[in-house]
Design a protein around this motif. Sequence first.
Motif, mmCIF file in Angstrom:
data_model
loop_
_atom_site.group_PDB
_atom_site.id
_atom_site.type_symbol
_atom_site.label_atom_id
_atom_site.label_comp_id
_atom_site.label_asym_id
_atom_site.label_seq_id
_atom_site.Cartn_x
_atom_site.Cartn_y
_atom_site.Cartn_z
ATOM 1 N N ASN A 372 43.148 14.917 73.246
ATOM 2 C CA ASN A 372 42.156 16.001 73.332
ATOM 3 C C ASN A 372 42.667 17.098 74.244
ATOM 4 O O ASN A 372 43.010 16.827 75.395
ATOM 5 N N SER A 373 42.674 18.337 73.743
ATOM 6 C CA SER A 373 42.950 19.482 74.606
ATOM 7 C C SER A 373 41.762 20.431 74.532
ATOM 8 O O SER A 373 41.041 20.462 73.527
ATOM 9 N N GLU A 374 41.633 21.226 75.567
ATOM 10 C CA GLU A 374 40.503 22.160 75.615
ATOM 11 C C GLU A 374 40.685 23.267 74.581
ATOM 12 O O GLU A 374 41.777 23.803 74.415
ATOM 13 N N ASP A 375 39.610 23.583 73.859
ATOM 14 C CA ASP A 375 39.608 24.828 73.097
ATOM 15 C C ASP A 375 38.702 25.799 73.838
ATOM 16 O O ASP A 375 37.919 25.401 74.699
ATOM 17 N N LEU A 376 38.840 27.083 73.535
ATOM 18 C CA LEU A 376 38.210 28.104 74.372
ATOM 19 C C LEU A 376 37.009 28.720 73.662
ATOM 20 O O LEU A 376 36.990 28.792 72.426
ATOM 21 N N PRO A 377 36.024 29.167 74.442
ATOM 22 C CA PRO A 377 34.863 29.794 73.805
ATOM 23 C C PRO A 377 35.265 31.134 73.184
ATOM 24 O O PRO A 377 35.747 32.018 73.876
ATOM 25 N N ASP A 378 35.087 31.239 71.885
ATOM 26 C CA ASP A 378 35.454 32.450 71.166
ATOM 27 C C ASP A 378 34.270 32.799 70.264
ATOM 28 O O ASP A 378 33.897 31.985 69.404
ATOM 29 N N PRO A 379 33.670 33.964 70.455
ATOM 30 C CA PRO A 379 32.469 34.291 69.677
ATOM 31 C C PRO A 379 32.708 34.260 68.171
ATOM 32 O O PRO A 379 31.763 34.089 67.387
ATOM 33 N N ARG A 380 33.982 34.390 67.751
ATOM 34 C CA ARG A 380 34.223 34.355 66.288
ATOM 35 C C ARG A 380 33.967 32.971 65.709
ATOM 36 O O ARG A 380 33.690 32.858 64.503
ATOM 37 N N ASN A 381 34.074 31.947 66.507
ATOM 38 C CA ASN A 381 33.762 30.599 66.020
ATOM 39 C C ASN A 381 32.260 30.392 66.113
ATOM 40 O O ASN A 381 31.709 30.257 67.209
ATOM 41 N N HIS A 382 31.597 30.420 64.974
ATOM 42 C CA HIS A 382 30.142 30.459 65.056
ATOM 43 C C HIS A 382 29.449 29.788 63.883
ATOM 44 O O HIS A 382 30.052 29.494 62.853
ATOM 45 N N VAL A 383 28.162 29.554 64.129
ATOM 46 C CA VAL A 383 27.239 29.016 63.127
ATOM 47 C C VAL A 383 26.334 30.176 62.736
ATOM 48 O O VAL A 383 25.854 30.904 63.595
#
Length: 503
Positions: A372-383
């Motif tokens: 597991n590695s950290e992924d970063l908060p990116d507004p493009r990844n969305h629901v």
Amino acid sequence: MPHPTADVAIIGSGMGGATVAHALASTGARITVLERGVQIPAAPENRDPRAVYRSDHFKSDDSWFRPDGTAFAAGNHFNVGGNTKFYGGVLYRLRERDFDGVAYPEGESRAWPIRYAELEPWYQAAERLYQVRGDASQDPTEPPRQAPLPFPAVPDEPAMAEARRRMQAIGLHPSALPLGIDLKTWLSHGSTGWDGFPDAREGKMDAENAALIPALASPNVELRSGAKVTRILFAPDGKRATGVEFESGGQVHTLRAGLVVLAAGAIPSAGILLASDVDKTINRSGQVGHNLMAHNQSIAIGFDWRFRNDAVYQKTFAINDFYLDDGAGGPPLGNIQLLGRVDGAILKAGLPRVPEWLLGQVSRHTLDFFLNSEDLPDPRNHVRLDGKRLVLDFQHRTNLSTHDRLKARWKQALAEAGFKRSVSMLFGRDGPGHQCGTIRMGADPTDSPLNGWCQAHDCANLFVTDGSPFASAAAVNPALTVAALALRAAQRMRGEMGETLGS
Ligand SMILES: Cc1cc2nc3c(=O)[nH]c(=O)nc-3n(C[C@H](O)[C@H](O)[C@H](O)COP(=O)(O)OP(=O)(O)OC[C@H]3O[C@@H](n4cnc5c(N)ncnc54)[C@H](O)[C@@H]3O)c2cc1C
């Protein structure tokens, strides 16, 4: 008789929802837990690796949609206890530094509005509730704690003791995984691991067993299963939640409530909030549904014909030597933990053309890890919602170079430890088990829907207590942090409800 109205309506009976139900049960408040799924029945498929890993037996029959309009099976388990019924029971605290934001070559993770020290007592309470087994003193990255884990570590099987020795011999520090499993009870129902296998109340310390069932022993707490919440109802000015609308038995119902707790899982919760009328209030930041994270994850399998793996459950230790830095002073890489035992029947899921008997032979000499590695908060990844469809736009990988370096470093370590051949496979994005971040917490209401108590900035009687509030994903499994945040939020709820409650 179901409550006609509730003091507290909790949406979802998974880690966040069941934990709040448990924390508030003693208040005497009328608590209704609305759960769209039903209880997982005892069945032979529960311990059949072919049913669990190769067929669609436990997949949701609900669909989510990709941005191009194609449908796929929703990536969550909708049942009493939520995703925890299938989880590996790894119950980690985030590391102290995770709360401050971490710098990576591809960008920074986000700082939380609370520090580790504020959550520490709630981590302790969550470890007691979920009866965590382990030995935190073995882990060089373990944050400061006021009390040891409540139960001793789950023992290594002989093959894992040998694997641990090999890791130590190359200078690594394998540490006991913190686990929510009553091993004796689990194994008395079948000789399998528990990671990915559903639990029909057979010893996993999941949300149903550890929190919901004890909460339901209080007469003021009720569970309405088969109740799918479609939206939260608000007063006309949007400043108070007044209840929820839900579908059950083919009909639409309303439940009025004094306080609403949204805990449907980070992806479904965002969908529920977006279907509610919140644009001018809770979603004035525009962040509801955005910043979805779930870790960059891979499986890495090492092979050494001299190593004999006769383990049943395998999942007992982790390597955090590359968590705070890459082991040589460079940026952090992530967490490495044993997977549940991967036998021939499970390997065949990834290698369908190879005969199962052959994979069975090979798997007697393999050792299986989960990276597991950290992924970063990116507004493009969305629901988002397209009418009633839930669209998951989760294709923008972040911090993947860090994960690639973790994989390369781990393959090198495996080779040094005698596993000269190894393969790895990056997980896809349709079933994000570690989903979080979609309704994030923050100090500033213009860039975060929730405050540091998991409470809507603009609506004091609405709380979100699943994975949604995470400001960053860190790089360890999220469920204990979901529970700790939920317990802390429940304390705040008691304050909000004040005299309306019995205690
Ligand atoms: C195979 C697997 C292994 C995992 N292993 C680990 C692990 O070892 N350690 C770890 O920390 N994490 C693990 N995870 C992740 C962990 O399960 C989640 O982090 C955790 O369950 C999140 O809690 P939650 O409250 O956000 O959501 P959930 O536990 O999923 O609960 C959400 C609940 O809401 C219900 N719901 C959804 N929509 C609605 C609706 N509209 N109306 C009413 N109810 C609704 C769902 O049915 C569900 O019961 C694993 C996940 C998977 C899938």
